[in-house]
Design an enzyme around this catalytic site. Structure first.
Site, PDB file in Angstrom:
ATOM      1  N   CYS A  63      37.578  45.200  36.528  1.00 55.36           N
ATOM      2  CA  CYS A  63      36.974  44.088  35.807  1.00 55.36           C
ATOM      3  C   CYS A  63      37.229  42.803  36.579  1.00 55.36           C
ATOM      4  O   CYS A  63      38.327  42.586  37.070  1.00 55.36           O
ATOM      5  CB  CYS A  63      37.591  43.942  34.409  1.00 55.36           C
ATOM      6  SG  CYS A  63      37.045  45.184  33.255  1.00 55.36           S
ATOM      7  N   GLN A  64      36.203  41.968  36.656  1.00 52.97           N
ATOM      8  CA  GLN A  64      36.355  40.683  37.323  1.00 52.97           C
ATOM      9  C   GLN A  64      37.249  39.780  36.463  1.00 52.97           C
ATOM     10  O   GLN A  64      38.129  39.111  36.963  1.00 52.97           O
ATOM     11  CB  GLN A  64      34.982  40.047  37.516  1.00 52.97           C
ATOM     12  CG  GLN A  64      35.019  38.760  38.298  1.00 52.97           C
ATOM     13  CD  GLN A  64      33.637  38.170  38.478  1.00 52.97           C
ATOM     14  OE1 GLN A  64      32.680  38.592  37.842  1.00 52.97           O
ATOM     15  NE2 GLN A  64      33.528  37.193  39.345  1.00 52.97           N
TER      16      GLN A  64
END
Length: 141
Positions: free
Chosen positions: A51-52
């Site tokens: 996940c960013q």
């Protein structure tokens, strides 16, 4: 409620909105209802890889059902994880493992997310299923 019933409910809710700005606003609202992870559990091992944004996910097995809590530092991502927690929390490991996640396509979520958010969504589902595998193994021993 079954996973399928919750997914149908979400599909109905998302079809009420005409455009994606309204759907994003609704996702942000869903994020505000997310059962939040205990701040002491916001540790490196609870972070979702891929996940960013930062997304923490915690699961516990209670009476044969998995309860998920989560949090994110990004409001849209928090809405995404809120949807997944709503679908998978308080379900048996087996139900989570056999669940179809095509409702995500039906509400148009994947196609309206940036590639990094779409990857994050896949990573969240993967982690929830990995937790379900671990608990299913625990229940079978």
């Amino acid at each position: 409620m079954t996973i399928e019933a919750i997914q149908e409910e979400l599909i109905d809710e998302f079809t009420m909105f005409e455009d994606w700005m309204q759907k994003y606003e609704y996702m942000i609202e869903l994020g505000k209802t997310l059962p939040l992870i205990d701040p002491s559990l916001k540790t490196e091992d609870k972070l979702i890889k891929g996940c960013q944004s930062k997304v923490w996910l915690h699961s516990e097995l209670k009476d044969g059902k998995i309860e998920f809590t989560a949090d994110s530092d990004a409001i849209i991502t928090k809405g995404i994880v809120a949807i997944l927690v709503r679908v998978f929390s308080k379900q048996s490991p087996e139900a989570i493992l056999t669940a179809d996640t095509s409702f995500i396509d039906e509400i148009g979520l994947k196609e309206h997310l940036s590639p990094t958010r779409a990857n994050g969504l896949v990573s969240m589902i993967k982690q929830m299923k990995l937790d379900a595998i671990a608990y299913q193994t625990q229940l079978n021993t």
